[in-house]
Design a protein around this motif. Structure first.
Motif, PDB file in Angstrom:
ATOM      1  N   PRO A   3       2.599  -0.167 -20.992  1.00 25.05           N
ATOM      2  CA  PRO A   3       2.301   0.421 -19.345  1.00 25.05           C
ATOM      3  C   PRO A   3       2.208   2.222 -20.658  1.00 25.05           C
ATOM      4  O   PRO A   3       2.551   2.291 -21.850  1.00 25.05           O
ATOM      5  N   PRO A   4       1.327   2.937 -20.213  1.00 28.43           N
ATOM      6  CA  PRO A   4       0.590   3.089 -18.649  1.00 28.43           C
ATOM      7  C   PRO A   4      -0.854   1.994 -18.920  1.00 28.43           C
ATOM      8  O   PRO A   4      -1.650   1.998 -19.830  1.00 28.43           O
ATOM      9  N   PHE A   5      -0.714   1.778 -17.371  1.00 26.95           N
ATOM     10  CA  PHE A   5      -1.965   1.500 -17.092  1.00 26.95           C
ATOM     11  C   PHE A   5      -2.138   1.171 -15.632  1.00 26.95           C
ATOM     12  O   PHE A   5      -1.416   1.231 -15.045  1.00 26.95           O
ATOM     13  N   LEU A   6      -3.758   0.722 -14.890  1.00 24.73           N
ATOM     14  CA  LEU A   6      -3.887   0.256 -13.766  1.00 24.73           C
ATOM     15  C   LEU A   6      -3.818  -0.684 -13.362  1.00 24.73           C
ATOM     16  O   LEU A   6      -4.595  -1.538 -13.906  1.00 24.73           O
ATOM     17  N   CYS A   7      -3.177  -1.131 -12.708  1.00 25.32           N
ATOM     18  CA  CYS A   7      -2.871  -2.670 -12.276  1.00 25.32           C
ATOM     19  C   CYS A   7      -3.789  -2.620 -10.822  1.00 25.32           C
ATOM     20  O   CYS A   7      -3.052  -2.203  -9.689  1.00 25.32           O
ATOM     21  N   LEU A   8      -4.081  -4.270 -10.703  1.00 24.38           N
ATOM     22  CA  LEU A   8      -4.941  -4.795  -9.569  1.00 24.38           C
ATOM     23  C   LEU A   8      -3.866  -5.864  -8.781  1.00 24.38           C
ATOM     24  O   LEU A   8      -4.406  -6.424  -9.302  1.00 24.38           O
ATOM     25  N   VAL A   9      -3.335  -5.414  -8.049  1.00 19.96           N
ATOM     26  CA  VAL A   9      -2.119  -6.865  -7.564  1.00 19.96           C
ATOM     27  C   VAL A   9      -2.734  -7.204  -6.155  1.00 19.96           C
ATOM     28  O   VAL A   9      -2.953  -6.735  -5.268  1.00 19.96           O
ATOM     29  N   VAL A  10      -3.159  -8.672  -6.116  1.00 21.62           N
ATOM     30  CA  VAL A  10      -4.146  -9.612  -4.772  1.00 21.62           C
ATOM     31  C   VAL A  10      -2.550 -10.508  -5.311  1.00 21.62           C
ATOM     32  O   VAL A  10      -3.104 -11.392  -5.710  1.00 21.62           O
ATOM     33  N   SER A  11      -2.282 -10.406  -3.707  1.00 23.65           N
ATOM     34  CA  SER A  11      -1.552 -11.775  -3.455  1.00 23.65           C
ATOM     35  C   SER A  11      -1.966 -11.952  -2.051  1.00 23.65           C
ATOM     36  O   SER A  11      -2.766 -11.585  -1.397  1.00 23.65           O
ATOM     37  N   GLY A  12      -1.292 -13.513  -1.311  1.00 27.12           N
ATOM     38  CA  GLY A  12      -0.979 -13.405  -0.175  1.00 27.12           C
ATOM     39  C   GLY A  12      -0.943 -12.735   0.948  1.00 27.12           C
ATOM     40  O   GLY A  12      -1.554 -12.347   1.588  1.00 27.12           O
ATOM     41  N   GLY A  13       0.358 -11.427  -0.095  1.00 28.51           N
ATOM     42  CA  GLY A  13       0.358 -10.807   1.363  1.00 28.51           C
ATOM     43  C   GLY A  13       0.398  -9.240   0.998  1.00 28.51           C
ATOM     44  O   GLY A  13       0.474  -7.907   1.881  1.00 28.51           O
ATOM     45  N   HIS A  14       0.197  -8.850   0.217  1.00 29.81           N
ATOM     46  CA  HIS A  14      -0.609  -7.527  -0.379  1.00 29.81           C
ATOM     47  C   HIS A  14      -2.012  -7.497  -1.429  1.00 29.81           C
ATOM     48  O   HIS A  14      -2.352  -8.623  -1.936  1.00 29.81           O
ATOM     49  N   SER A  15      -2.628  -6.341  -1.418  1.00 33.13           N
ATOM     50  CA  SER A  15      -3.875  -5.562  -2.368  1.00 33.13           C
ATOM     51  C   SER A  15      -3.826  -4.672  -2.599  1.00 33.13           C
ATOM     52  O   SER A  15      -3.206  -3.245  -1.575  1.00 33.13           O
ATOM     53  N   HIS A  16      -3.241  -4.161  -3.493  1.00 30.63           N
ATOM     54  CA  HIS A  16      -2.174  -2.749  -4.225  1.00 30.63           C
ATOM     55  C   HIS A  16      -3.509  -2.310  -5.582  1.00 30.63           C
ATOM     56  O   HIS A  16      -3.285  -3.486  -6.740  1.00 30.63           O
ATOM     57  N   ILE A  17      -3.697  -1.309  -5.837  1.00 30.79           N
ATOM     58  CA  ILE A  17      -3.605  -0.693  -6.774  1.00 30.79           C
ATOM     59  C   ILE A  17      -2.890   0.252  -7.450  1.00 30.79           C
ATOM     60  O   ILE A  17      -2.279   1.186  -6.799  1.00 30.79           O
ATOM     61  N   VAL A  18      -2.501  -0.121  -8.160  1.00 30.01           N
ATOM     62  CA  VAL A  18      -1.170   0.383  -8.596  1.00 30.01           C
ATOM     63  C   VAL A  18      -1.131   1.336 -10.241  1.00 30.01           C
ATOM     64  O   VAL A  18      -1.793   0.627 -11.416  1.00 30.01           O
ATOM     65  N   ALA A  19      -0.816   2.698 -10.194  1.00 27.64           N
ATOM     66  CA  ALA A  19      -0.697   2.940 -11.995  1.00 27.64           C
ATOM     67  C   ALA A  19       0.389   2.743 -12.029  1.00 27.64           C
ATOM     68  O   ALA A  19       1.730   3.124 -11.417  1.00 27.64           O
ATOM     69  N   VAL A  20       0.727   1.889 -13.339  1.00 21.87           N
ATOM     70  CA  VAL A  20       2.221   1.261 -13.860  1.00 21.87           C
ATOM     71  C   VAL A  20       1.972   3.411 -14.755  1.00 21.87           C
ATOM     72  O   VAL A  20       1.596   2.604 -15.911  1.00 21.87           O
ATOM     73  N   LYS A  21       3.121   3.401 -14.954  1.00 22.00           N
ATOM     74  CA  LYS A  21       3.369   4.796 -15.345  1.00 22.00           C
ATOM     75  C   LYS A  21       4.045   4.399 -16.939  1.00 22.00           C
ATOM     76  O   LYS A  21       4.079   4.871 -17.632  1.00 22.00           O
TER      77      LYS A  21
END
Length: 337
Positions: free
Chosen positions: A127-145
């Motif tokens: 980190p830090p980076f920007l992560c797209l978390v995509v799964s069966g139950g979730h779709s998030h754009i996350v700032a991993v600080k």
């Protein structure tokens, strides 16, 4: 430092030993997927029963493959949220019992934080980076600080991308999991054969909405059945997958540009999707950004990612007590223990 990871949030019973958050010494998974295929989706009661039957043997095998005994383990990391509550409770209670019996510290791990950590097993990214978390139950754009500091920038308002793909696949008559079947079928279809709406959440530019896309597939098939017309399922699958991926990439790209990130990461079960991976690579190449993708074996639910994140949580001082509970839902960036 060796961390024993335990994962049981859905239908995979998994255990792994990971050294210093990066080096996988073992990664054992027992799945009840074939049983769930009979019903077109995960049946929570079946999943939790299979966890209870498998977890002891899976943990023993993970230790054996790693050449370890309990005395070699520095901490036990367990998924405690989010997921199917019955499934989570099996893993949490087993981990608590093992912790008490061996006096090994217990570390609670958020499932989505674990998915993000799957990239630490596949590369030297930090980190830090920007992560797209995509799964069966979730779709998030996350700032991993940092390894333990996260900020959710965008998320789905309704269906997750993986859920939409699976349900669309089932509507098309494809084998469960539908998202995997769509990905396999799409190369033989015309991705421009069908036009789908482009959902936009106007009051939150980085949020997603996939329920309309899913409904559009249902309507196309329903209308064709009523008219007695045939549909090329390969074309429909390719077109739908393209629409979902375009939505994911569009918001991810906008967030990276507006928040100034040039190091991007994708994680979660849908990170195995070939269309998503190729489009992400093209996007990053056009901007000169770096892209990190997990190895395919770490895209789905596994315990190595939980052990990896557990290592960083442990180093930051996170510990669980004997009263640790499981939670079906919990924000990624606002944890409770």
């Amino acid at each position: 430092m060796k961390i024993l990871g335990i994962e049981s949030s859905c239908d995979e019973t998994a255990a792994s030993v990971v050294e210093d958050g990066r080096r996988v010494l073992s990664n054992v998974i027992a799945t009840s997927l074939e049983e769930h295929k009979l019903y077109g989706g995960v049946v929570p009661e079946i999943a939790s029963r299979r966890h209870a039957e498998s977890i002891s043997g899976v943990v023993e095998e993970a230790l054996r493959q790693a050449g370890c005994t309990a005395s070699d383990i520095d901490a036990i990391a367990v998924t405690y949220a989010p997921g199917l509550i019955g499934s989570l409770l099996v893993g949490v209670n087993f981990a608590k019992g093992l912790s008490v019996a061996t006096d090994i510290p217990l570390v609670p791990v958020h499932h989505l934080r674990g998915h993000i950590a799957s990239n630490y097993l596949s590369s030297d990214i930090e980190p830090p980076f920007l992560c797209l978390v995509v799964s069966g139950g979730h779709s998030h754009i996350v700032a991993v600080k940092s390894y333990t500091d996260f900020e959710v920038i965008g998320k789905t308002r309704d269906d997750a991308a993986g859920e939409a793909l699976d349900k669309a696949g089932r509507t098309m008559g494809l084998e469960y999991p539908g998202g995997v079947s769509i990905d396999k079928l799409s190369p033989s279809g015309d991705e421009n054969a069908f036009t789908f709406p482009k959902p936009k959440v106007h009051d939150a530019p980085y949020d997603y909405s996939f329920s309309g896309l899913k409904t559009a597939v249902i309507n196309i098939i329903h209308n064709s059945n009523q008219k007695g017309e045939s549909i090329c399922i390969a074309d429909l699958a390719a077109s739908f997958q393209k629409s979902v991926v375009d939505c994911l990439i569009s918001n991810f790209e906008s967030a990276a540009e507006n928040f100034g990130y040039n190091k991007l990461v994708i994680a979660g079960g849908v990170s195995a999707n070939s269309k998503l991976r190729s489009q992400a690579e093209k996007m990053c190449k056009s901007h000169g950004w770096s892209l990190c993708l997990p190895e395919l074996k770490y895209c789905g639910d596994n315990a190595a990612m939980i052990a990896s994140q557990g290592y960083y949580e442990y180093k930051s001082g996170v510990r669980a007590q004997e009263n640790l509970n499981a939670y079906a839902t919990m924000p990624l960036d606002d944890l409770q223990y």
